[in-house]
Scaffold this motif. Sequence first.
Motif, PDB file in Angstrom:
ATOM      1  N   ALA A 114       8.270  57.915 -29.184  1.00 29.46           N
ATOM      2  CA  ALA A 114       8.013  56.939 -28.203  1.00 29.46           C
ATOM      3  C   ALA A 114       7.596  55.595 -28.645  1.00 29.46           C
ATOM      4  N   ALA A 115       6.746  55.828 -29.346  1.00 28.35           N
ATOM      5  CA  ALA A 115       5.976  54.460 -30.107  1.00 28.35           C
ATOM      6  C   ALA A 115       6.999  53.795 -30.880  1.00 28.35           C
ATOM      7  N   CYS A 116       7.649  54.413 -31.740  1.00 32.63           N
ATOM      8  CA  CYS A 116       8.917  53.770 -32.326  1.00 32.63           C
ATOM      9  C   CYS A 116      10.013  53.072 -31.437  1.00 32.63           C
ATOM     10  N   GLY A 117      10.405  53.813 -30.264  1.00 32.32           N
ATOM     11  CA  GLY A 117      11.239  53.233 -29.402  1.00 32.32           C
ATOM     12  C   GLY A 117      10.818  51.921 -28.753  1.00 32.32           C
ATOM     13  N   ILE A 118       9.497  52.057 -28.502  1.00 34.20           N
ATOM     14  CA  ILE A 118       8.815  50.866 -27.754  1.00 34.20           C
ATOM     15  C   ILE A 118       8.766  49.812 -28.873  1.00 34.20           C
ATOM     16  N   TYR A 119       8.519  49.910 -30.018  1.00 31.93           N
ATOM     17  CA  TYR A 119       8.553  48.965 -30.991  1.00 31.93           C
ATOM     18  C   TYR A 119       9.795  48.228 -31.206  1.00 31.93           C
ATOM     19  N   LEU A 120      10.508  49.081 -31.360  1.00 31.81           N
ATOM     20  CA  LEU A 120      11.953  48.602 -31.500  1.00 31.81           C
ATOM     21  C   LEU A 120      12.661  47.727 -30.308  1.00 31.81           C
ATOM     22  N   LEU A 121      12.199  47.938 -29.069  1.00 30.05           N
ATOM     23  CA  LEU A 121      12.292  47.295 -27.821  1.00 30.05           C
ATOM     24  C   LEU A 121      11.567  45.920 -28.062  1.00 30.05           C
ATOM     25  N   GLY A 122      10.212  45.939 -28.193  1.00 34.29           N
ATOM     26  CA  GLY A 122       9.632  44.692 -28.498  1.00 34.29           C
ATOM     27  C   GLY A 122       9.993  43.800 -29.424  1.00 34.29           C
ATOM     28  N   GLU A 123      10.374  44.402 -30.795  1.00 35.71           N
ATOM     29  CA  GLU A 123      11.004  43.629 -31.818  1.00 35.71           C
ATOM     30  C   GLU A 123      12.252  42.933 -31.336  1.00 35.71           C
ATOM     31  N   ARG A 124      12.992  43.690 -30.680  1.00 34.64           N
ATOM     32  CA  ARG A 124      14.340  42.739 -30.319  1.00 34.64           C
ATOM     33  C   ARG A 124      14.340  41.826 -29.434  1.00 34.64           C
ATOM     34  N   LEU A 125      13.219  41.924 -28.382  1.00 31.77           N
ATOM     35  CA  LEU A 125      13.165  41.221 -27.249  1.00 31.77           C
ATOM     36  C   LEU A 125      12.069  39.785 -27.754  1.00 31.77           C
TER      37      LEU A 125
END
Length: 375
Positions: A114-125
């Motif tokens: 989950a932390a990995c997915g949250i990071y990638l979302l925050g990074e993309r946005l």
Amino acid sequence: MGAAPWAAALRRAAPALGLFAAARLGGLLVLVAAAHHRGILPRARLATAWDADWYARIAAHGYGRTLFWPDGAVQSDLAFFPLYPGLIRAVTTVLPVTGGTAGLLVSWTAAVAAACGIYLLGERLYGRRVGTVLVLLWGLLPHSVVLTMAYTEPVMTAFAAWSLWAAVTRRWVWAGSLALLAGLSRPNAVAVAAAVVAAAGWELWRGGWRARRPWAGALLAPLGWCGYVLWVGAREGDVFGGYFAVQAGWTSRFDFGAGSLAFVKRLTRVPYDLGFPMAALITGVFVVLFALYVLDRPSLPLAVYSAVLVLIAVGGAGYFESKPRFLLPAFPLLLPVALALTRARPRAAVAVTVALAGLSFGYGAYLLTLATMAL
């Protein structure tokens, strides 16, 4: 993504994952110290307390357990969705561990995913700094001790984060498939399906109705949640209402916030354990964060996902003390705080982070060693 882009993404996420692991390890060490002081076995609280025991029993024996209480309450294990106990059963089949230990392994692995997915979302946005801070904030929520328990929130959040990332990047089949799995994990995971359906519908509206992949994603997304709800209904003899009758036996129902408002009023007149006013405070903060998030014109799937989670938490009656846990997967609402911290002076950002860590570690230890109410 091919192998090389995935490896690059994981390298970029490494600092965020390291901070998240440090945050949760710090909370775990404080919990262990508090439990030792109180003469409590920390593993028992993490692996078998409250709902964790129900999941372990389902994993070992299947569905069919019902408790009848003197006050008329009827608690059936059909209220618990099947993915998490299924994963526990898979782990105990492969490894020589108990159901409680398997639950912890599943939850801890899911929390990292989950932390990995949250990071990638925050990074993309918003970029790498915001993605990193977003993950750290999620790991330092006052009630983030749940992420180290044998509970379903880490599993739901993992599938939700990756489903939302797939929707944002227009990988519609992946988005729908992951939403389907999320929908098998928890009742409020219907928020993931709603987000994917809304995003796919907007894509079809803008680009034409003949595109196949958005249709596939939208059709797949609700199948997990709807499938389980209908299966329970059929088993209970009421296809469309049976599951909600089971939830009502746990005093859980949707009343558009009437129950929540009545309980908050009682809080002003009757003394309760610290966990109850804290639940009201945390829920209120999340409502404010939702308002701030919406004002920033967020990405559609993240906005719909967050809105449904807040609506279910605030509009649902029963187990008021659990509302912060129900909002734990609502990580997009931390984006306004993450943005503010990345723009703040370093000293201010460090001071806020240290204060959040102290609150998270102390309150988490309180919840599992001193509090009398269930999480």
